[in-house]
Design an enzyme around this catalytic site. Structure first.
Site, PDB file in Angstrom:
ATOM      1  N   GLU A 176      44.027 -32.966 138.228  1.00 25.36           N
ATOM      2  CA  GLU A 176      44.380 -31.919 137.279  1.00 25.36           C
ATOM      3  C   GLU A 176      43.264 -30.866 137.234  1.00 25.36           C
ATOM      4  OE1 GLU A 176      44.066 -31.334 132.789  1.00 25.36           O
ATOM      5  OE2 GLU A 176      45.533 -32.945 133.010  1.00 25.36           O
ATOM      6  N   ARG A 230      51.620 -29.525 133.094  1.00 30.62           N
ATOM      7  CA  ARG A 230      50.293 -29.042 133.512  1.00 30.62           C
ATOM      8  C   ARG A 230      50.419 -28.013 134.652  1.00 30.62           C
ATOM      9  NH1 ARG A 230      49.568 -31.622 129.508  1.00 30.62           N
ATOM     10  NH2 ARG A 230      47.783 -32.959 129.031  1.00 30.62           N
ATOM     11  N   SER A 249      41.320 -35.215 131.115  1.00 30.93           N
ATOM     12  CA  SER A 249      42.002 -35.980 132.166  1.00 30.93           C
ATOM     13  C   SER A 249      41.661 -35.378 133.525  1.00 30.93           C
ATOM     14  CB  SER A 249      43.514 -35.914 131.996  1.00 30.93           C
ATOM     15  OG  SER A 249      43.885 -36.438 130.752  1.00 30.93           O
TER      16      SER A 249
END
Ligand code: EPU
Length: 339
Positions: A335, A164, A239
């Protein structure tokens, strides 16, 4: 280029947070973007590039210009016996792109079916799901350097992909706008990656023994629909946290008390823990604070039950982080981008 003062951002973020931008510029090509960057009213203003708005939480109005990437187009730029190189405009809706490749019989991104957002946001945070990340199928991208409007090509190495993570999330942040991405896909509809346990279960449930990419795409769509809320029904940004990567000793310490800990060891002495598991164990699954909540089917996802403000969701995320820190001694990292 469409130029909108005092723009409502509610339809442009999947949390459905009511926020406004001082200006919005919707661009449909690299030239259009250059025009937007040179517009006198926008000089010296903070800029924020939005694709699908699926990884962002607005906690206030944006005092500058939101650049909305709507660059279209999908075309084959090169092919050989086994590979096809497909270039997509950064404004193409990611899932539409996946469906197009599946329809054509090109394998590589079917495991990333139904990820919200647009193509240009993919490499930004190296999106991934069910055993595949963008970096696995990435060939190159073109990005406009904001300082001089030049379009520069980045190869895989230059993008410095991580979990990520990429160059564009770190050093390149606010300096470049991605305008197109080229993928290297396989011309084989039966080359599939079913390493992820839940894909195997779903295929078994559907009675499929020799899956094609279409079967895998359908399986992923079914899994996602069962766990992840549809943003148009329940606002969310996928998420909210990353899965934390910790030293083996930390995982062993937690496992001593909780043998059922969900973790994924890697080769470098670290272990990735399932943040959803930690959050659920900390008692947050399905909890609500006003309109802000932790999803009842996937604790890694925060949701807007209606009328939540960005500040409320941020506060909820802080409480979740505090609980996980206190109970497990593990630091969660967000995130989602916060503005
Ligand atoms: N789990 C729980 N409780 C929960 C949620 C998960 O115990 O509330 C456990 C599950 O039982 C499973 C494990 O945690 O054993 C992993 O769960 P899942 O397969 O749902 O995946 P994840 O690690 O929670 C990651 C990505 C998702 C991606 C899925 C599938 C991150 C931050 N998230 O989630 O990506 O779809 O894997 O590959 O890496 C996103 O980034 O927005 C996103 C949705």
């Amino acid at each position: 280029m469409q130029f909108i003062p005092s723009a409502d951002l509610t339809p442009f973020n999947t949390f459905g947070i009511a926020a406004r931008a001082e200006f919005m510029a919707r661009f449909h090509s690299a030239d259009d973007l250059r025009t937007a960057l040179n517009t006198p009213e926008l000089q010296g203003k903070p800029r924020l590039v939005l694709g699908g708005g699926s990884n962002i939480l607005f906690t206030r109005d944006f005092p500058g210009v939101v650049l909305l990437n709507e660059i279209p187009g999908i075309r084959v730029v090169h092919e050989d016996d086994t590979n096809v190189f497909v270039k997509a405009g950064a404004g193409v809706v990611w899932h539409q792109f996946v469906l197009h490749t599946v329809e054509k019989g090109w394998s590589g991104i079917e495991n990333m079916s139904l990820i919200p957002g647009k193509v240009g946001a993919g490499p930004m945070q190296n999106i991934g799901a069910y055993g595949v990340e963008i970096k696995d199928v990435f060939h190159s991208l073109e990005a406009m350097r904001i300082s001089d409007g030049e379009v520069i090509t980045f190869d895989r190495e230059a993008c410095a992909f991580g979990y990520r993570e990429s160059f564009f999330k770190r050093e390149g942040r606010d300096r470049f706008v991605i305008v197109s991405v080229t993928f290297r896909l396989k011309k084989a509809a039966d080359v599939v990656n079913t390493s992820y346990g839940s894909i195997q279960e779903e295929l078994k449930r559907a009675g499929i023994t020799h899956p094609t990419i279409k079967d895998v795409s359908n399986a992923v769509i079914a899994i996602r629909r069962s766990k992840l809320p549809e943003p148009s029904v329940l606002g969310n940004a996928g998420s909210f946290f990353k899965n934390p990567v910790v030293p083996i000793a930390v995982a062993d310490r937690i496992r001593a008390d909780h043998p059922e800990l969900v973790s994924f060891p890697s080769t470098d002495g670290t272990v990735k823990l399932a943040a959803g598991w930690l959050i659920e164990k900390a008692g947050w699954k399905g909890k609500r604070i006003g309109g802000a909540g932790v999803h009842d089917k996937q604790a890694l996802v925060l949701v807007n039950h209606g009328g939540a403000t960005g500040a409320e969701l941020l506060e909820l995320s802080e409480q979740v982080m505090r609980s996980v820190r206190e109970q497990f001694g593990v630091e969660l990292e967000r995130e989602v981008n916060i503005f």
